[in-house]
Design a protein around this motif. Sequence first.
Motif, mmCIF file in Angstrom:
data_model
loop_
_atom_site.group_PDB
_atom_site.id
_atom_site.type_symbol
_atom_site.label_atom_id
_atom_site.label_comp_id
_atom_site.label_asym_id
_atom_site.label_seq_id
_atom_site.Cartn_x
_atom_site.Cartn_y
_atom_site.Cartn_z
ATOM 1 N N ARG A 177 0.996 -1.098 0.087
ATOM 2 C CA ARG A 177 0.290 0.099 -0.110
ATOM 3 C C ARG A 177 0.798 1.293 0.012
ATOM 4 O O ARG A 177 2.079 1.204 0.401
ATOM 5 N N ALA A 178 0.331 2.328 -0.603
ATOM 6 C CA ALA A 178 1.191 3.545 -0.893
ATOM 7 C C ALA A 178 1.342 4.161 0.508
ATOM 8 O O ALA A 178 0.325 3.952 1.470
ATOM 9 N N SER A 179 2.574 4.772 0.700
ATOM 10 C CA SER A 179 2.780 5.715 2.045
ATOM 11 C C SER A 179 3.612 6.600 1.728
ATOM 12 O O SER A 179 4.493 6.821 0.752
ATOM 13 N N SER A 180 3.772 7.730 2.444
ATOM 14 C CA SER A 180 4.442 8.840 2.354
ATOM 15 C C SER A 180 5.791 8.584 3.028
ATOM 16 O O SER A 180 6.559 9.441 3.171
ATOM 17 N N THR A 181 6.291 7.442 3.548
ATOM 18 C CA THR A 181 7.504 7.587 4.197
ATOM 19 C C THR A 181 8.732 7.341 3.248
ATOM 20 O O THR A 181 8.364 7.084 2.018
ATOM 21 N N ALA A 182 9.901 7.446 3.730
ATOM 22 C CA ALA A 182 11.022 7.632 2.697
ATOM 23 C C ALA A 182 11.375 6.209 2.555
ATOM 24 O O ALA A 182 10.968 5.304 2.921
ATOM 25 N N LEU A 183 12.194 6.069 1.146
ATOM 26 C CA LEU A 183 12.751 5.188 0.938
ATOM 27 C C LEU A 183 13.645 4.359 1.638
ATOM 28 O O LEU A 183 14.354 5.033 2.481
ATOM 29 N N SER A 184 13.728 3.012 1.892
ATOM 30 C CA SER A 184 14.513 2.477 2.799
ATOM 31 C C SER A 184 15.974 2.580 2.421
ATOM 32 O O SER A 184 16.101 2.830 1.015
ATOM 33 N N PRO A 185 17.018 2.356 3.207
ATOM 34 C CA PRO A 185 18.414 2.596 2.500
ATOM 35 C C PRO A 185 18.538 1.477 1.519
ATOM 36 O O PRO A 185 18.281 0.380 1.407
ATOM 37 N N ALA A 186 19.387 1.965 0.448
ATOM 38 C CA ALA A 186 19.548 1.429 -0.816
ATOM 39 C C ALA A 186 20.509 -0.061 -0.287
ATOM 40 O O ALA A 186 21.370 0.128 0.488
ATOM 41 N N LEU A 187 20.247 -1.146 -0.974
ATOM 42 C CA LEU A 187 21.238 -2.236 -1.029
ATOM 43 C C LEU A 187 22.074 -2.473 -1.984
ATOM 44 O O LEU A 187 21.735 -2.327 -3.210
ATOM 45 N N GLY A 206 25.423 4.869 5.095
ATOM 46 C CA GLY A 206 24.044 4.663 5.454
ATOM 47 C C GLY A 206 23.479 3.721 4.389
ATOM 48 O O GLY A 206 22.024 3.623 4.336
ATOM 49 N N LEU A 207 24.420 3.134 3.643
ATOM 50 C CA LEU A 207 23.663 2.208 2.536
ATOM 51 C C LEU A 207 23.977 0.765 3.250
ATOM 52 O O LEU A 207 24.916 0.459 4.275
ATOM 53 N N ARG A 208 23.039 -0.335 2.576
ATOM 54 C CA ARG A 208 23.129 -1.760 3.332
ATOM 55 C C ARG A 208 24.208 -2.250 2.250
ATOM 56 O O ARG A 208 24.157 -1.843 1.026
ATOM 57 N N THR A 209 24.751 -3.354 2.484
ATOM 58 C CA THR A 209 25.606 -4.191 1.646
ATOM 59 C C THR A 209 25.182 -5.565 1.653
ATOM 60 O O THR A 209 25.157 -6.018 2.678
ATOM 61 N N LYS A 236 17.587 -9.086 -5.133
ATOM 62 C CA LYS A 236 17.086 -7.620 -5.637
ATOM 63 C C LYS A 236 17.793 -6.560 -5.422
ATOM 64 O O LYS A 236 17.049 -5.445 -4.832
ATOM 65 N N PRO A 237 19.068 -6.538 -5.461
ATOM 66 C CA PRO A 237 19.699 -5.275 -4.783
ATOM 67 C C PRO A 237 19.516 -3.946 -5.666
ATOM 68 O O PRO A 237 19.036 -4.202 -6.705
ATOM 69 N N ASP A 238 19.690 -2.814 -5.206
ATOM 70 C CA ASP A 238 19.408 -1.615 -5.891
ATOM 71 C C ASP A 238 20.462 -1.155 -6.894
ATOM 72 O O ASP A 238 20.452 -0.491 -7.641
ATOM 73 N N LEU A 239 21.773 -1.607 -6.324
ATOM 74 C CA LEU A 239 22.833 -1.394 -7.097
ATOM 75 C C LEU A 239 23.917 -2.543 -7.004
ATOM 76 O O LEU A 239 23.986 -3.125 -6.140
ATOM 77 N N ILE A 240 24.527 -2.820 -8.261
ATOM 78 C CA ILE A 240 25.798 -3.806 -8.143
ATOM 79 C C ILE A 240 27.080 -3.046 -8.414
ATOM 80 O O ILE A 240 27.213 -2.391 -9.532
ATOM 81 N N LEU A 241 28.064 -3.163 -7.432
ATOM 82 C CA LEU A 241 29.453 -2.829 -7.743
ATOM 83 C C LEU A 241 30.064 -4.392 -8.216
ATOM 84 O O LEU A 241 30.449 -5.021 -7.460
ATOM 85 N N LEU A 242 30.708 -4.352 -9.404
ATOM 86 C CA LEU A 242 30.904 -5.745 -10.393
ATOM 87 C C LEU A 242 32.338 -5.596 -10.679
ATOM 88 O O LEU A 242 32.667 -4.758 -11.495
ATOM 89 N N ASP A 243 33.252 -6.630 -10.285
ATOM 90 C CA ASP A 243 34.385 -6.484 -10.539
ATOM 91 C C ASP A 243 34.570 -7.347 -11.627
ATOM 92 O O ASP A 243 33.784 -8.326 -12.135
#
Length: 244
Positions: free
Chosen positions: A7-17, A39-42, A59-66
């Motif tokens: 359900r929609a909410s006005s809360t902020a996005l959770s820290p990115a993974l 403040g990011l999750r890893t 389903k991470p928000d971003l990948i650092l890929l060697d």
Amino acid sequence: MTDPNTRASSTALSPALVLIAEDEAEIADILIAYLQRSGLRTQHASDGHQALALHQMLKPDLILLDVQMPQLDGWKVLSEIRTRGDTPVIMLTALDQDIDKLMGLRLGADDYVVKPFNPAEVVARVEAVLRRTRVSAPAVTQMLRVGPFQIDLDSHEASVQQNGQAHTLELTLTEFKLLACLMRSPKRVFSRAELLVNCLPEGDTQERTVDSHISKLRKKLDALDIQGVPASVWGVGYRFGAEP
């Protein structure tokens, strides 16, 4: 169509993974420390196969890929990730050559960092890519409901309806994560290894530790006369409940 469990909410996005796919432990530890300080999750993968498995599961928000990864190199991992979707990817490589940069961009990399790098710069690039890719994402409060069970992922509250009355479940953080993970895909069987990576603290490395937490969760549900949750699948792992 809107997901009935969200359900929609006005809360902020959770820290990115951020998934860090890097086989050199020292480099991975430095990146983890800097990203978490911001403040990011890893989560960490030490080879290409593990990177793809964690990408599918978390389903991470971003990948650092060697680029130079064992099992599967970074180009093969990136190519597979692009067949799955548009997860942002920043490539890490020790080869400062235009051909590598062009290959990464051609395969769909969002950015490119050459080793040795300043970890603070990597964090800045990660944050810049996340600002571009997450700005339009809707803030949501997820509510999981399966049968009599209900979990509010934002407030970390779990309850169960029994005899017309809602009972709050007093769960540890690990028990809560296990129950939520199983409820997201109630018919799917999760292996112990998947649950270990997804739900237990990073210091826990023994798959049998999962059994101990599942057993404690069951005892709490047994006290409410709820049987067979979570259900064991012999030789494989666990699912939320027995097949109807």
